[in-house]
Design an enzyme around this catalytic site. Structure first.
Site, PDB file in Angstrom:
ATOM      1  N   LYS A 119       3.441  12.877  -5.096  1.00  0.00           N
ATOM      2  CA  LYS A 119       2.196  12.343  -5.663  1.00  0.00           C
ATOM      3  C   LYS A 119       1.339  13.498  -6.170  1.00  0.00           C
ATOM      4  CE  LYS A 119      -1.521   9.060  -4.321  1.00  0.00           C
ATOM      5  NZ  LYS A 119      -2.116   8.327  -3.179  1.00  0.00           N
ATOM      6  N   SER A 194      -2.953   3.556  -4.224  1.00  0.00           N
ATOM      7  CA  SER A 194      -3.003   4.526  -5.301  1.00  0.00           C
ATOM      8  C   SER A 194      -1.687   5.281  -5.543  1.00  0.00           C
ATOM      9  CB  SER A 194      -4.089   5.559  -5.014  1.00  0.00           C
ATOM     10  OG  SER A 194      -3.785   6.291  -3.850  1.00  0.00           O
ATOM     11  N   SER A 218      -2.743   3.170   0.601  1.00  0.00           N
ATOM     12  CA  SER A 218      -2.223   3.664  -0.672  1.00  0.00           C
ATOM     13  C   SER A 218      -0.734   3.967  -0.678  1.00  0.00           C
ATOM     14  CB  SER A 218      -2.999   4.914  -1.106  1.00  0.00           C
ATOM     15  OG  SER A 218      -4.245   4.535  -1.622  1.00  0.00           O
TER      16      SER A 218
END
Lengths: 553, 537
Positions: A119, A194, A218
């Site tokens: 990420k 996210s 997330s």
């Protein structure tokens, strides 16, 4: 509650869950399902099988990387999971190196040849790390996050940086400053967020496993939306060093994989104390890898005696009916595996959402102060200092981030602190205690990972409260600092393929006070063991999205 | 006139600086200069007003002191800190506030804070925590300062101070409100033409202790003595170098004035930019007289809550910024750091290792019978006190040692611009020297000669005495021979002496001493000399 009444009611969600006064248990709603057959092939560990192929020289790392690049070329234009991809040669060089070492009979790490996506709010020294924000466009950190460092040290190959909601603030990945990522099951839908890029990348087999971050869900919610396994470890289990802070007391680096085994192996690689993170736990990481042995040895009731609590508040009104029935089916599957399943009420459950948003936004308003355009990142030229700050942040930060900073700043302001921040901390304590109480009675708690399956891109973009409400299933776990595993457990009808539904399994945290205790050192391992058995025995337990179904055996 | 005043001001720093040399013969000189400082503040009208302060108005002064801790590394990362190093040469992702970097507490910071907390007689918080103080400024990399807000590590203590005799003397106790830990910010370097500024983050993250006093001080001298005592304490404890010029010790003072008898405090004004104890004392006295003047002219409404800057050049305070309400720093608990839990064992271990503190030392020296002047001189400088104590440990007499240190040794250090650590004389040899004089082995005069050799070159007393054959001649027969020789060689003077000019005794004694190369025991010499001179008359 005064705190709640001062907030605008986010539609029905906050009032949706009634608050019973005590924890009560109910006998399971036992819906009879056809006996699960073990004939469908369950997901296997890609990490273990790849390792076997590499070491037995049935497969070269170069071939592995080549086929990865081919699939990436086919899928990435549709999905846009990645914000940064290294050039092919960089990956091929690493593959060559690995092949040479295997040929020389050298020792290779447990993640040798494992393709890992990271990420983009997790720092990598050899790739940009933007956190999905314009203000850090082209920013290159001088160091690797501890989790990335460990992945690399164990032989993992980082294949790119994945898209996310700016600084992790969002539940759809639409709040990325750069691009929108699509859900591999239906490209008109969001992958969740996210960590949407990391979830989509694993789902579409653009990598084997990936790192995400989970502040309020997330990792778990996008895992649910994309039909992959997502793991949020106990707070402090994985070092946060190198993770761009959103809400420090809630942030955790988590893992995605297409099987519980792969997810667990990645966690094992990155877990452990780190002297660069004062909140990382000194608890030893138990070896739970043996839990992922083949399923052939399973007895008929492999989870006999396990006490499973289904959180009642998570299957009540307001939760998609398809989600509820899938979760109830999962509960039945647990019973078939020998568990006792009961409904359990967590009276404080609905308090989690407002408390979470106050705490997370308060902390984020502080954590994002460093993005001021002075030392790094994009700076807007101005004649005066205040304009330099104002313009750099106005241009560099997105509207969702600005809104959260404003709300967090408000909550911490003199005169409001007691009513918001302090109050929310008290709620957090209540939630922590109520989970502790429930986990004294049950070995694991289960719930949906999200109130619905993946929704359409743009559907909630202009309705932030609806989006925030979607976090109801996951935020409590962060407030309590507990570990939770999300794995796909069924589908909701949607056209031809259906959309995956994730089951959330919540375990107890390790006990810092009693490090030697057998029970405590095995908490995380126990969660993974249960998840693994569940996954391996689930009928139709293979979750491969149509976009790559042809190319995945 | 202005020249004299200026000279006075320049001299002043020496008086308050603990390493300054106070010589006995200066006593008169600087008590007069002190008077000058107190009264001759730049304009003559003000000096008149100042005289009125004790009568009608009372000043209330509180001090916030920032002490930089001399830990090897910064508070939350592994960077070392050295004052004056090349800009941004001692920084890392943590103290630069890079994305993803986290603070990890240096445990030495807690140890130093506990040390100072105990030395300030404070109550310690056994469960304290860190908080974030939030504001934007380019020298603050994270946009917040890690500090302690509602639970400081130490609180409710006091500091005992002996006011020097020349400022009226007396013992004072000033309350300590709190001591808390925080990190320092970087430094902004403004360019000459003002087009841009540069940031040096070397200092960012250096550990500080902020010490907040009760508003117990009433004038500039009390305030600067409080600060000097704090500096002494920091140095005695070894937790910091306390250097004001380098900013290792920074004092901000809050000054207000109220009519005598009024309970309510007047509006307080904060004064910054105090780079020495002398400027601190003068800035406060200036500020008091400014406020008193406004009061006495019925213009007390013109005293507003503001921050004023001390201007060394013009010797006055000027407005820096007016406060528009209180700044909201939006403090909240620092989530990146666990709380700080102290165990009783940990605190006890530190308590047991505390050195003798200045106040204890002064009381001990006082009990030895030393005068306050000596007590303050010796105890004010940790190194001098250590030298003194080491000399006493070798058995020397306290008053004699104090005399030697305060006279010839102090003079030597002052002339050569050396500290007591630089001189070659060791406490062992000073003790030996004093013993040799007391035991009659050498004369006081020879002792002084040996002292200067020891100060400059080192060596041992015994060696010098042996090498130079300086042992005192105490054999009456030998002295008698020398006396006889001198009398025989100076018949004219003998005649004059015996004719009544007895003053010539000094001449004879000098001659005999010369013959003995200064080694003759003066008592014996005079006794024999007198006998000889008088007997044959």
């Amino acid at each position: 509650m005064k705190m709640l009444s001062t907030l605008p009611t986010p539609r029905s969600t906050l009032s949706r869950f009634s608050i019973p006064s005590t924890i009560t248990t109910f006998t399971s709603h036992s819906q009879t399902l056809p006996q699960a057959s073990l004939t469908t092939s369950p997901p296997h560990s890609q990490i273990l099988s790849t390792r076997h192929s590499l070491l037995s020289r049935n497969l070269s790392a170069v071939d592995l990387v080549r086929s990865h690049l081919t699939r990436l070329r086919l899928t990435e234009p549709h999905l846009r999971s990645f914000l940064h991809l290294p050039d092919d040669q960089t990956l091929l060089t690493q593959a060559h190196d690995l092949d040479r070492r295997i040929a020389n009979g050298e020792e290779v790490g447990p993640l040798a040849g494992v393709l890992v996506a990271v990420k983009d709010n997790i720092c990598t020294s050899d790739m940009p790390s933007t956190g999905g924000s314009r203000i850090l466009e082209n920013y290159r950190p001088p160091f690797d996050a501890t989790a990335v460092k460990r992945v690399k040290e164990l032989g993992g190959i980082v294949v790119g940086k994945t898209n996310l909601d700016e600084f992790g603030m969002g539940s759809t990945t639409e709040a990325s400053a750069f691009q929108v990522t699509a859900n591999p099951w239906d490209v008109s839908r969001v992958p969740g967020g996210s960590s949407g890029g990391s979830a989509a990348a694993v789902s579409a087999r653009q990598c084997v496993v990936s790192l995400g971050s989970d502040t309020g869900g997330s990792v778990r919610q996008p895992a649910s939306f994309c039909g992959v396994v997502g793991l949020k470890p106990t707070y402090g289990r994985v070092s946060r060093f190198g993770l761009m802070a959103y809400a420090s007391s809630l942030d955790a680096i988590g893992c995605f994989g297409s099987s519980v085994a792969d997810t667990g192996i990645l966690l094992h690689a990155i877990a452990g104390h780190d002297r660069f993170d004062a909140t990382s736990s000194k608890q030893e990481v138990p070896n739970f890898l043996s839990h992922f042995d083949s399923t052939s040895s399973l007895e008929s009731k492999p989870l006999k005696g396990l006490r499973v609590g289904l959180i009642r508040e998570t299957i009540e009104d307001g939760v998609d009916a398809g989600v509820v029935s899938t979760i109830r089916a999962a509960a039945s599957h647990f019973e078939e595996l020998g568990c006792s399943v009961n409904e359990v009420s967590l009276p404080s459950f609905s308090l989690g959402l407002p408390a979470y948003y106050i705490l997370a936004l308060s902390e984020s308003s502080s954590n994002l102060s460093r993005y001021d355009g002075i030392r790094y990142g994009n700076q807007v030229y101005a004649d005066e200092l205040d304009s330099l700050y104002g313009d750099s942040r106005a241009k560099g930060l997105g509207s969702e981030v600005k809104m959260r900073i404003l709300m967090g700043t408000y909550a911490l302001s003199a005169g409001y602190y007691d009513a918001y921040y302090k109050r929310a901390q008290q709620v957090r304590t209540i939630i922590r205690n109520s989970f502790k109480e429930a986990l004294d009675q049950y070995d694991i708690l289960i719930s949906p990972a999200a109130p619905s399956a993946a929704y359409k891109i743009g559907e909630k973009k202009n309705d932030p409260l609806a989006m925030y409400a979607g976090d109801i299933m996951t935020v409590n776990v962060n407030l309590a600092g507990l570990p939770a595993l999300v794995l796909p457990c069924g589908f909701i009808e949607n056209g031809t393929a259906g959309l995956p539904v994730g089951l959330q399994m919540i375990g107890a945290a390790f006990d810092e006070e009693r490090p030697q205790s057998f029970i405590n050192t095995c908490k995380m391992g126990e969660l993974l063991r249960v998840g693994h058995i569940f996954e391996q025995t689930l009928e139709n337990g293979r979750f491969v999205p149509p976009i790559v179904a042809d190319s995945v055996e | 006139m202005s020249y004299t005043i200026l000279k006075t001001f320049q001299f002043h720093p020496l008086l308050l600086h603990p390493t300054s040399i106070l010589k006995r013969r200066n006593r008169f000189l600087y008590s007069t200069t002190t008077k000058a400082t107190q009264t001759k503040v730049p304009t003559s009208t003000q000096s008149k007003k100042l005289d009125k302060i004790p009568k009608d108005y009372e000043a209330v002064i509180g001090i916030e002191t920032h002490v930089q801790l001399s830990t090897f590394t910064k508070a939350f990362c592994n960077c070392p800190y050295n004052y004056g190093s090349f800009p941004n040469s001692s920084i890392c992702p943590v103290c630069m506030g890079l994305p993803g970097a986290l603070p990890v507490l240096n445990s030495k910071v807690i140890e130093f804070a506990v040390k100072l907390g105990l030395a300030l007689n404070c109550n310690l918080a056994f469960d304290s925590k860190f908080d974030r103080k939030q504001y934007f400024y380019p020298d603050l990399p994270k946009g917040y300062q890690i500090s302690q807000f509602d639970v400081p590590i130490a609180a409710s203590g006091f500091l005992d101070v002996d006011i020097p005799l020349e400022f009226g003397g007396g013992h004072k106790r000033f309350g300590i409100t709190r001591v808390h830990i925080e990190e320092d910010a970087g430094k902004l370097m403004h360019t000459e033409n003002g087009n841009f500024s540069q940031v040096d983050l070397n200092r960012a993250g250096v550990p500080l202790l902020e010490i907040v006093s009760e508003p117990d001080m009433r004038n500039g001298i009390e305030a600067s003595e409080y600060a000097a005592e704090l500096q002494r304490l920091v140095r005695y404890l070894g937790v910091g170098n306390g250097n004001m010029q380098e900013g290792s010790l920074r004092c901000d003072v809050n000054v207000s004035v109220r009519p005598i008898g009024q309970e309510k405090f007047g509006t307080k004004v904060e004064v910054k930019n105090l780079n020495s104890f002398a400027s601190m004392s003068r800035a406060i006295d200036f500020e008091i007289s400014r406020q008193v003047q406004l009061h006495s002219q019925g213009q007390e409404d013109q005293i507003v809550q503001e921050t004023r800057l001390w201007e060394e050049g013009s010797q006055r305070t000027i407005t820096m910024r007016k406060k528009e309400g209180l700044a909201d720093y939006r403090y909240f608990p620092e989530p990146d750091l666990p709380s700080v839990i102290l165990s009783q064992e940990y605190v006890d271990a530190i308590q047991n290792c505390l050195p003798e503190l200045p106040e204890e030392k002064r009381r001990r020296y006082e009990k030895m019978g030393l005068g306050m002047q000596d007590v303050l001189f010796l105890a004010n400088d940790k190194n001098i006190a250590e030298f003194f104590d080491a000399t006493l440990a070798k058995g020397a007499d306290a008053k004699l040692v104090a005399n030697w240190i305060m006279s010839d040794i102090a003079a030597f250090m002052k002339n050569e611009k050396l500290t007591i650590n630089d001189i070659k004389l060791t406490p062992e040899e000073l003790s030996e020297l004093i013993g040799s004089i007391k035991g009659g082995i050498i004369s006081g005069k020879i002792g002084k000669e040996i002292l200067f050799e020891l100060l400059a070159k080192g060596g041992s007393v015994k060696e010098i005495i042996e090498k130079k054959d300086l042992v005192q001649i105490a054999d009456p027969v030998e002295i008698e021979k020398m006396v006889d020789k001198v009398i025989a060689e100076n018949p004219k003077q003998v005649e004059q002496y015996r004719g009544g000019k007895t003053k010539l005794q000094g001449f004879f004694a000098g001659q005999v001493m010369k013959v003995s190369k200064g080694k003759a025991n003066p008592g014996l010499l005079n006794k024999i000399l007198l006998e000889k001179l008088n007997s044959k008359s």
